[in-house]
Design a protein around this motif. Structure first.
Motif, mmCIF file in Angstrom:
data_model
loop_
_atom_site.group_PDB
_atom_site.id
_atom_site.type_symbol
_atom_site.label_atom_id
_atom_site.label_comp_id
_atom_site.label_asym_id
_atom_site.label_seq_id
_atom_site.Cartn_x
_atom_site.Cartn_y
_atom_site.Cartn_z
ATOM 1 N N THR A 11 1.013 -6.405 7.285
ATOM 2 C CA THR A 11 1.258 -6.094 8.620
ATOM 3 C C THR A 11 -0.109 -6.239 9.086
ATOM 4 O OG1 THR A 11 2.947 -4.474 7.841
ATOM 5 C CG2 THR A 11 2.159 -4.237 10.291
ATOM 6 N N GLN A 46 11.650 -5.881 6.907
ATOM 7 C CA GLN A 46 10.938 -4.941 7.919
ATOM 8 C C GLN A 46 10.732 -3.581 7.183
ATOM 9 O OE1 GLN A 46 13.415 -7.122 8.149
ATOM 10 N NE2 GLN A 46 13.621 -8.140 10.166
ATOM 11 N N GLU A 47 11.747 -3.209 6.644
ATOM 12 C CA GLU A 47 11.593 -1.904 5.973
ATOM 13 C C GLU A 47 10.661 -1.529 4.973
ATOM 14 O OE1 GLU A 47 16.301 -0.480 6.140
ATOM 15 O OE2 GLU A 47 15.472 -1.394 4.536
ATOM 16 N N ILE A 50 7.011 -1.670 6.971
ATOM 17 C CA ILE A 50 7.013 -0.133 7.847
ATOM 18 C C ILE A 50 6.458 0.839 6.565
ATOM 19 C CG2 ILE A 50 8.053 1.821 8.799
ATOM 20 C CD1 ILE A 50 9.653 -0.410 10.331
ATOM 21 N N ARG A 51 7.028 0.746 5.466
ATOM 22 C CA ARG A 51 6.951 1.592 4.313
ATOM 23 C C ARG A 51 5.601 1.598 3.773
ATOM 24 N NH1 ARG A 51 6.634 0.610 -0.768
ATOM 25 N NH2 ARG A 51 8.203 -1.385 -0.469
ATOM 26 N N THR A 53 2.895 -0.019 5.056
ATOM 27 C CA THR A 53 1.768 0.321 6.149
ATOM 28 C C THR A 53 1.608 2.041 5.949
ATOM 29 O OG1 THR A 53 2.328 -1.577 7.414
ATOM 30 C CG2 THR A 53 1.166 0.464 8.514
ATOM 31 N N THR A 60 2.210 5.552 11.284
ATOM 32 C CA THR A 60 3.471 5.027 11.267
ATOM 33 C C THR A 60 3.709 4.040 12.269
ATOM 34 O OG1 THR A 60 4.389 7.137 11.019
ATOM 35 C CG2 THR A 60 5.768 5.742 12.267
ATOM 36 N N ALA A 62 5.392 0.465 14.761
ATOM 37 C CA ALA A 62 6.855 -0.270 15.084
ATOM 38 C C ALA A 62 6.425 -1.815 14.993
ATOM 39 C CB ALA A 62 7.143 0.098 16.403
ATOM 40 N N LEU A 63 7.471 -2.344 14.466
ATOM 41 C CA LEU A 63 7.295 -4.036 14.121
ATOM 42 C C LEU A 63 7.457 -4.578 15.646
ATOM 43 C CD1 LEU A 63 8.813 -4.653 10.707
ATOM 44 C CD2 LEU A 63 6.396 -3.885 11.184
ATOM 45 N N ALA A 88 2.476 -5.544 14.134
ATOM 46 C CA ALA A 88 3.116 -3.982 14.424
ATOM 47 C C ALA A 88 2.151 -3.610 15.472
ATOM 48 C CB ALA A 88 3.172 -3.393 13.141
#
Length: 145
Positions: A11, A46-47, A50-51, A53, A60, A62-63, A88
């Motif tokens: 990311t 995508q999950e 986020i995880r 990162t 936290t 948002a992509l 992100a």
């Protein structure tokens, strides 16, 4: 013979002309990399982004897009990595969250600071993908199923 590359995600998070990076121990060296890691069973790319990162930086996110999909064969072990790099936006930071094993700290570095640390980057892909992002390479999230 079955050959399967390791599926990974990374990311790019930019804020105030600085990039969120992890300073970590990898293969006995201290190196810089984007927040990145392996895809776990039963999760989307995508999950995973986020995880990873959150686990590596406490942020936290948002992509918002995709920079690219790259192959990289590590000379140290011969493993080929199939990496999707997302873009992100940083939303919030949990300063109390413990970071993944091997992560020394999460740091915000300018492009110039990254170039100055070129010899300390985990792989050539670390700077290459940031340069592609800086050049305007962007794809919508929908390109990744």
């Amino acid at each position: 013979m079955t050959w399967a590359p390791h599926v990974t995600v990374a990311t790019i998070i930019e804020r105030d002309n600085r990039y969120l990076m992890v300073y970590e121990e990898a293969d006995g060296n201290k190196v810089y990399n984007q927040p990145a890691g392996h895809l776990d069973p039963n999760e989307t790319l995508q999950e995973a982004a986020i995880r990873e990162t959150l686990e590596e930086t406490g942020w936290t996110v948002a992509l918002t897009g995709v920079v690219g999909v790259n192959l990289y064969t590590a000379p140290s072990n011969g493993i080929t990595y199939f990496r999707t790099t997302f873009i992100a936006k940083a939303l919030s930071h949990d300063t109390q969250r413990p970071l993944d094993t091997g992560i020394i700290e999460a740091v915000w570095l300018s492009y110039e600071e990254l170039v100055a640390r070129k010899d300390q980057l985990r792989s050539p892909m670390t700077l290459q993908i940031i340069e592609e992002y800086r050049a305007g390479r962007r794809f919508p999230l929908e390109v990744v199923g």
